[in-house]
Design a protein around this motif. Structure first.
Motif, PDB file in Angstrom:
ATOM      1  N   THR A   1      10.277   8.789  -1.265  1.00 27.24           N
ATOM      2  CA  THR A   1      10.752   8.710   0.117  1.00 27.24           C
ATOM      3  C   THR A   1      10.853  10.099   0.726  1.00 27.24           C
ATOM      4  N   ASP A   2      10.763  10.180   2.052  1.00 24.86           N
ATOM      5  CA  ASP A   2      11.146  11.389   2.776  1.00 24.86           C
ATOM      6  C   ASP A   2      12.663  11.378   2.911  1.00 24.86           C
ATOM      7  N   LEU A   3      13.229  12.485   3.397  1.00 20.92           N
ATOM      8  CA  LEU A   3      14.671  12.549   3.629  1.00 20.92           C
ATOM      9  C   LEU A   3      14.962  13.137   5.005  1.00 20.92           C
ATOM     10  N   PHE A   4      16.026  12.642   5.639  1.00 20.32           N
ATOM     11  CA  PHE A   4      16.490  13.267   6.873  1.00 20.32           C
ATOM     12  C   PHE A   4      17.023  14.664   6.546  1.00 20.32           C
ATOM     13  N   ASP A   5      16.734  15.609   7.436  1.00 24.67           N
ATOM     14  CA  ASP A   5      17.103  17.005   7.200  1.00 24.67           C
ATOM     15  C   ASP A   5      18.533  17.246   7.681  1.00 24.67           C
ATOM     16  N   VAL A   6      19.490  16.818   6.855  1.00 28.84           N
ATOM     17  CA  VAL A   6      20.910  16.894   7.221  1.00 28.84           C
ATOM     18  C   VAL A   6      21.384  18.340   7.317  1.00 28.84           C
ATOM     19  N   GLY A   7      20.864  19.214   6.444  1.00 27.98           N
ATOM     20  CA  GLY A   7      21.238  20.624   6.497  1.00 27.98           C
ATOM     21  C   GLY A   7      20.884  21.257   7.829  1.00 27.98           C
TER      22      GLY A   7
ATOM     23  N   SER B   1       8.047  22.957  16.267  1.00 31.32           N
ATOM     24  CA  SER B   1       7.760  23.614  14.981  1.00 31.32           C
ATOM     25  C   SER B   1       6.568  22.967  14.284  1.00 31.32           C
ATOM     26  N   GLU B   2       5.933  23.761  13.463  1.00 33.61           N
ATOM     27  CA  GLU B   2       4.782  23.290  12.678  1.00 33.61           C
ATOM     28  C   GLU B   2       5.224  22.303  11.597  1.00 33.61           C
ATOM     29  N   LYS B   3       6.432  22.510  11.071  1.00 28.01           N
ATOM     30  CA  LYS B   3       6.881  21.743   9.912  1.00 28.01           C
ATOM     31  C   LYS B   3       7.875  20.651  10.296  1.00 28.01           C
ATOM     32  N   GLY B   4       7.900  19.585   9.457  1.00 32.66           N
ATOM     33  CA  GLY B   4       8.846  18.493   9.664  1.00 32.66           C
ATOM     34  C   GLY B   4       8.280  17.395  10.536  1.00 32.66           C
ATOM     35  N   TYR B   5       8.862  16.207  10.367  1.00 30.61           N
ATOM     36  CA  TYR B   5       8.504  15.010  11.142  1.00 30.61           C
ATOM     37  C   TYR B   5       9.708  14.740  12.049  1.00 30.61           C
TER      38      TYR B   5
ATOM     39  N   MET C   1      12.395  23.901   2.581  1.00 35.44           N
ATOM     40  CA  MET C   1      12.238  23.644   1.146  1.00 35.44           C
ATOM     41  C   MET C   1      11.017  22.792   0.842  1.00 35.44           C
ATOM     42  N   ASP C   2      10.856  21.709   1.607  1.00 34.76           N
ATOM     43  CA  ASP C   2       9.795  20.740   1.314  1.00 34.76           C
ATOM     44  C   ASP C   2       9.383  20.063   2.625  1.00 34.76           C
ATOM     45  N   PRO C   3       8.635  20.795   3.485  1.00 33.25           N
ATOM     46  CA  PRO C   3       8.353  20.306   4.841  1.00 33.25           C
ATOM     47  C   PRO C   3       7.681  18.940   4.901  1.00 33.25           C
ATOM     48  N   ILE C   4       6.904  18.597   3.883  1.00 39.40           N
ATOM     49  CA  ILE C   4       6.220  17.297   3.866  1.00 39.40           C
ATOM     50  C   ILE C   4       7.225  16.161   3.789  1.00 39.40           C
ATOM     51  N   LYS C   5       8.404  16.421   3.199  1.00 40.28           N
ATOM     52  CA  LYS C   5       9.419  15.381   2.991  1.00 40.28           C
ATOM     53  C   LYS C   5      10.529  15.421   4.040  1.00 40.28           C
ATOM     54  N   ALA C   6      10.434  16.322   5.012  1.00 40.94           N
ATOM     55  CA  ALA C   6      11.530  16.542   5.960  1.00 40.94           C
ATOM     56  C   ALA C   6      11.368  15.734   7.242  1.00 40.94           C
TER      57      ALA C   6
ATOM     58  N   GLY D   1       0.802  -1.224   0.000  1.00 41.94           N
ATOM     59  CA  GLY D   1       0.000   0.000   0.000  1.00 41.94           C
ATOM     60  C   GLY D   1       0.832   1.269   0.000  1.00 41.94           C
ATOM     61  N   GLU D   2       0.201   2.340  -0.456  1.00 44.44           N
ATOM     62  CA  GLU D   2       0.881   3.632  -0.598  1.00 44.44           C
ATOM     63  C   GLU D   2       1.309   4.222   0.740  1.00 44.44           C
ATOM     64  N   LYS D   3       0.663   3.775   1.826  1.00 47.09           N
ATOM     65  CA  LYS D   3       0.986   4.358   3.133  1.00 47.09           C
ATOM     66  C   LYS D   3       2.253   3.764   3.740  1.00 47.09           C
ATOM     67  N   PHE D   4       2.808   2.715   3.092  1.00 49.38           N
ATOM     68  CA  PHE D   4       4.051   2.136   3.613  1.00 49.38           C
ATOM     69  C   PHE D   4       5.128   3.228   3.568  1.00 49.38           C
ATOM     70  N   TYR D   5       5.752   3.482   4.724  1.00 49.11           N
ATOM     71  CA  TYR D   5       6.585   4.677   4.899  1.00 49.11           C
ATOM     72  C   TYR D   5       8.041   4.428   4.498  1.00 49.11           C
ATOM     73  N   SER D   6       8.703   5.505   4.055  1.00 49.85           N
ATOM     74  CA  SER D   6      10.143   5.446   3.799  1.00 49.85           C
ATOM     75  C   SER D   6      10.785   6.787   4.103  1.00 49.85           C
ATOM     76  N   VAL D   7      11.952   6.723   4.760  1.00 47.05           N
ATOM     77  CA  VAL D   7      12.800   7.909   4.903  1.00 47.05           C
ATOM     78  C   VAL D   7      14.211   7.513   4.509  1.00 47.05           C
ATOM     79  N   GLY D   8      14.828   8.332   3.666  1.00 47.29           N
ATOM     80  CA  GLY D   8      16.163   8.033   3.165  1.00 47.29           C
ATOM     81  C   GLY D   8      17.233   8.854   3.866  1.00 47.29           C
ATOM     82  N   GLU D   9      18.391   8.209   4.053  1.00 47.64           N
ATOM     83  CA  GLU D   9      19.549   8.915   4.605  1.00 47.64           C
ATOM     84  C   GLU D   9      20.451   9.328   3.443  1.00 47.64           C
TER      85      GLU D   9
END
Length: 482
Positions: free
Chosen positions: A282-288, A355-359, A316-321, A254-262
């Motif tokens: 995928t989402d990405l870790f906010d390394v910056g 904060s409002e943004k980011g996971y 830049m892209d809070p939904i993916k952070a 299913g589409e809800k299966f989660y991913s975050v990339g390093e």
């Protein structure tokens, strides 16, 4: 909707006692209580020895079930104990994300001889030798598992490079020679081409390799009842494969299966391009953001706090952070060491948790401690988690108008006057911020909850109040329950 929080439930220096899955199971109720909604567990398959943190991935199909590499259990426990821990977490509605180490394999069962070309470690596109015979650790037969779950075996033709020649005892970066062999093209361009990271580097140009890993992904999700993956070292792996892998597992789960990339890089353009190239799978870790925290912690009062969010995925892209403070790679003694100095850890957690943004992702080392040393920050993170659960909702207004004291105000849930919060961060002296709270809050009493001892504040007739902070500390203010 309650604010979600992920926790990275391990750090580099955990004891090799096989008790970690048990600890996780026993901690499930507490994790629920503090507002954790997902747990990122360490690589749960057999590594090169019992104390392997998991990044020396030997056999992805052995989750602590077979006697291989001198042990049945992994560093963290047995497969049965892992399943028990996941079931317990699910009982409390907590999702589980497995760390997927798909870039390389370590701890081969046998060596093989083959032709390889030594390359310049600083520019992997530059060959510095003719093809020559070397002996590499590239034969994986998994005798302890005896073909259960998968009959697939690995040999040198399925890898693109190694870093050790058993014939000469020389450590170097060797690109395996042969027809259609070479580094993957769609990887990070650092060091010329960053396909090679460590051990035996998996070559995803082979359809049988792609099928094997995709089959493993589907199997392990089903076997452990997983809710997502943390994708390790994605800048070293073919973009095409990461995209294909996630699309294929979601076809089943299913589409809800989660991913975050390093993707360990703080260049925003690179990360933006990466997300586009993999179709935002995928989402990405906010390394910056992590590097901003590190710089701020080192430079103290010389750091301009108004720039703390610059160059972040969160902006830049809070939904993916996925925002974080530290992790196993940045902690002291690790390969990518960039640990946040202790005084600034509450500041960084105030930003990611309120904060409002980011996971946001908590780090085990920051919350529980490193090795045998208890964390000095657990109590303040608990306070921030409380505010996240109960107060940190609604629109965010930033007061980033002073290089040494910044603040932000969360307005709270609509028509819920006891929600909302103000966070103030100082990197120099004591101070205060005048914040416009709103005329619907006139006369409301607010209290500081991180132990500063400040007197309560009353919202004035204009809907404003001055909120204080101690030097180099944080202050978090919330409406006082009447």
């Amino acid at each position: 909707m309650i604010n979600g929080v992920m926790i990275q439930y391990f750090e580099w220096n955990l004891a090799d006692d096989g008790k970690h899955w048990e600890r996780l199971k026993n901690d499930a109720a507490h994790l629920k209580e503090i507002g954790v909604s997902a747990v990122w567990i360490p690589p749960a398959y057999k590594g090169t020895f019992s104390g392997d943190v998991g990044y020396g991935a030997y056999d992805l199909w052995d989750l602590g079930e077979f006697n291989q590499k001198g042990t049945v259990r992994t560093k963290y426990g047995t497969k049965e104990e892992l399943i028990d821990a996941i079931n317990e977490l699910h009982k409390y509605g907590i999702n589980v994300y497995l760390d997927a180490v798909l870039n390389h394999k370590g701890g081969a069962d046998e060596t093989e001889r083959f032709l390889a070309i030594e390359v310049d470690p600083e520019n992997r596109n530059e060959e510095i030798s003719e093809p020559k015979e070397i002996e590499g650790w590239t034969k994986f037969t998994f005798p302890g598992r005896n073909k259960k779950y998968s009959e697939f075996e690995w040999n040198y033709t399925l890898f693109s490079g190694v870093d050790y020649d058993n014939l000469t005892g020389k450590t170097a970066i060797y690109k395996i020679a042969g027809e259609n062999k070479g580094w993957a093209e769609n990887v990070d361009s650092e060091l010329g081409n960053y396909d090679y990271l460590m051990n035996a580097d998996v070559d995803y140009s082979h359809p049988e390799v792609r099928n094997e890993i995709i089959n493993w992904g589907k199997w392990v999700i089903n076997e452990l009842n997983l809710d997502g993956f943390r994708m390790d070292a994605v800048k070293h792996i073919s973009e095409d494969f990461i995209k294909e892998f996630l699309i294929e597992v979601r076809k089943v789960y299913g589409e809800k299966f989660y991913s975050v990339g390093e993707y360990w890089k703080d260049d925003l353009d690179t990360l933006k391009t990466y997300l586009e190239n993999i179709g935002y799978e995928t989402d990405l870790f906010d390394v910056g953001l992590h590097f901003n925290f590190h710089k701020a912690s080192v430079e103290k009062e010389n750091y301009d706090l108004t720039t703390i969010l610059d160059n972040s995925v969160m902006l830049m892209d809070p939904i993916k952070a996925v925002t974080f403070v530290d992790n196993h790679d940045s902690q002291k003694g690790s390969a990518l060491e960039s640990e946040i100095e202790s005084w600034f850890i509450p500041h960084a957690y105030a930003i990611i948790l309120l904060s409002e943004k980011g996971y946001p992702c908590l780090f085990y080392g920051d919350y529980y401690g490193v090795g045998d040393n208890k964390s000095p920050h657990g109590w303040v993170i608990d306070k921030l988690l409380y505010v996240r659960r109960n107060n940190a909702y609604g629109e965010q207004i930033n007061y980033f108008d002073d290089p040494n004291i910044i603040a932000f105000y969360r307005k709270g849930r609509e028509n819920e006057i006891n929600t909302g919060c103000v966070a103030i961060l100082s990197n120099n002296e004591d101070g205060e911020k005048a914040i416009e709270i709103g005329k619907d809050r006139i006369g409301q009493v607010w209290e500081e909850v991180t132990g500063s001892g400040f007197e309560d504040v009353v919202i004035d007739e204009e809907g404003n109040a001055a909120f204080r902070v101690e030097g180099q500390k944080i202050a978090v203010w919330i409406p006082k329950k009447q």
